[in-house]
Design an enzyme around this catalytic site. Structure first.
Site, short mmCIF file in Angstrom:
data_model
loop_
_atom_site.label_atom_id
_atom_site.label_comp_id
_atom_site.label_asym_id
_atom_site.label_seq_id
_atom_site.Cartn_x
_atom_site.Cartn_y
_atom_site.Cartn_z
N HIS A 6 131.63 15.36 79.61
CA HIS A 6 132.02 16.90 79.60
C HIS A 6 131.43 17.65 80.20
O HIS A 6 130.03 17.72 79.70
CB HIS A 6 132.55 17.52 78.39
N CYS A 31 138.75 20.11 75.18
CA CYS A 31 137.87 19.50 76.18
C CYS A 31 137.82 18.08 75.93
O CYS A 31 137.37 17.32 76.99
CB CYS A 31 136.62 20.18 76.18
N ASN A 55 132.78 24.62 83.68
CA ASN A 55 133.54 23.99 82.85
C ASN A 55 134.93 24.17 82.74
O ASN A 55 135.47 25.21 82.66
CB ASN A 55 133.00 24.52 81.49
#
Length: 329
Positions: free
Chosen positions: A252, A113, A282
């Site tokens: 993020h 990520c 996400n």
């Protein structure tokens, strides 16, 4: 030397909307539980005929269109993903062919990520050596293909998407500095155990669920709260600024509850935190890029604003970049 910054952005999410009700039952939870624990309402899943490169190519086209730049003008094409189309060839080569960027040198990176921020750091360094060059950084993931629908730690969080940023010379401002860090001792917190050289794919690994994405949610939370705030402070102060100077945070989009706590712990409550997780969940490496494009396209980022981009992910990895935003070319 010219300053180097972000010239344009793009993003793409698949059409299929997946609600909390769609994922709650198999995971043994309720939609209300999902929203309370994550603040995620919906996420998107790729269609059966879509792979990571397809999402990446759409985001790339948006960024190039915004910049008014033909794909053949690209010198570098970087794709950040931990869900490639296949082990080989690199997904970036499929994207290159799809968009017609045949003059670009291409490569993939996998920092889970955090990969978009690492990609920006690489693009900045490459353009610094060739100031008239353009580098396109694309972050794309299709996590829906590696989710265990019974695992409430993961299936309620993750979706699919792609985002892109065009990096090149800007008149002023641009990247002020970047901060990258790796913590291999915490590698077990986020993982896909099977499918590589240590545990090749077999009937047994498939039956055991070894190809699914796994995460120690509490361990990730503790890691983030311990390591990320200090890294952000170090980056900002190294550029001669204070945290109070930051206008925008583009983080993020891991989990809404965690994100709120992180912003407070980092001393950034005063800044505008850009969020897309309520709509998209996400999206792995793509989540920062999606949020950046959303902020840019909606006119939230003005010339001269101080923008802090930050991510964390499997590895465990950390990445942050501080920019003085400019839209002038």
């Amino acid at each position: 030397m010219s300053a180097i910054g972000i010239l344009a952005t793009g993003s793409y999410v698949p059409k299929q909307v997946v609600t909390g009700a769609d994922v709650a039952g198999p995971a043994g939870v309720t939609p209300e539980w999902i929203e309370r624990k994550t603040q995620i309402v919906t996420r998107r899943y790729a269609a059966p005929d879509q792979a990571t490169s397809d999402l990446a190519a759409e985001a790339a086209k948006q960024a190039l269109d915004q910049a008014g730049l033909p794909p053949e003008a690209l010198r570098y094409l970087i794709v950040s993903t931990s869900t490639p189309d296949s082990p080989q060839p690199p997904t970036s080569y499929l994207v290159q062919d799809a968009i017609g960027a045949h003059g670009a040198a291409c490569f993939d990176i996998n920092v889970v990520c955090s990969g978009f921020v690492y990609g920006l750091a690489l693009a900045r360094a490459l353009v610094a050596q060739q100031p008239d060059a353009y580098a396109l950084v694309i972050a794309a993931d299709v996590y829906s293909r590696i989710l265990d629908v019974t695992d409430r730690k993961t299936v309620v969080l993750l979706g699919d998407g792609a985002g892109a940023a065009l990096v090149g010379a800007v008149p002023s401002g641009g990247f002020l500095d970047v901060e990258l860090a790796s913590h291999g001792d915490a590698r077990g917190l986020i993982r896909v155990e099977a499918g590589g050289s240590r545990m090749p794919a077999t009937h047994e690994t498939v039956d055991d669920g070894g190809h699914f994405f796994r995460m120690d949610g509490r361990g990730v939370r503790d890691f983030v709260m311990e390591h990320v705030p200090g890294a952000l402070r170090t980056l900002v102060e190294r550029t001669g600024h204070r945290l109070a100077d930051v206008d925008h945070v583009v983080p993020h989009q891991a989990n809404g509850v965690l994100l709120s706590k992180l912003v407070t712990r980092a001393g950034l409550d005063h800044a505008h935190t850009h969020r897309t997780l309520e709509r998209y969940g996400n999206t792995g490496s793509a989540s920062v890029a999606l949020a950046l494009d959303d902020a840019h396209r909606n006119g939230h980022l003005a010339d001269g604003d101080l923008v802090l981009i930050t991510a964390f992910g499997g590895g465990m990895s950390l990445g942050a970049a501080l920019l003085r935003w400019t839209t002038a070319r």
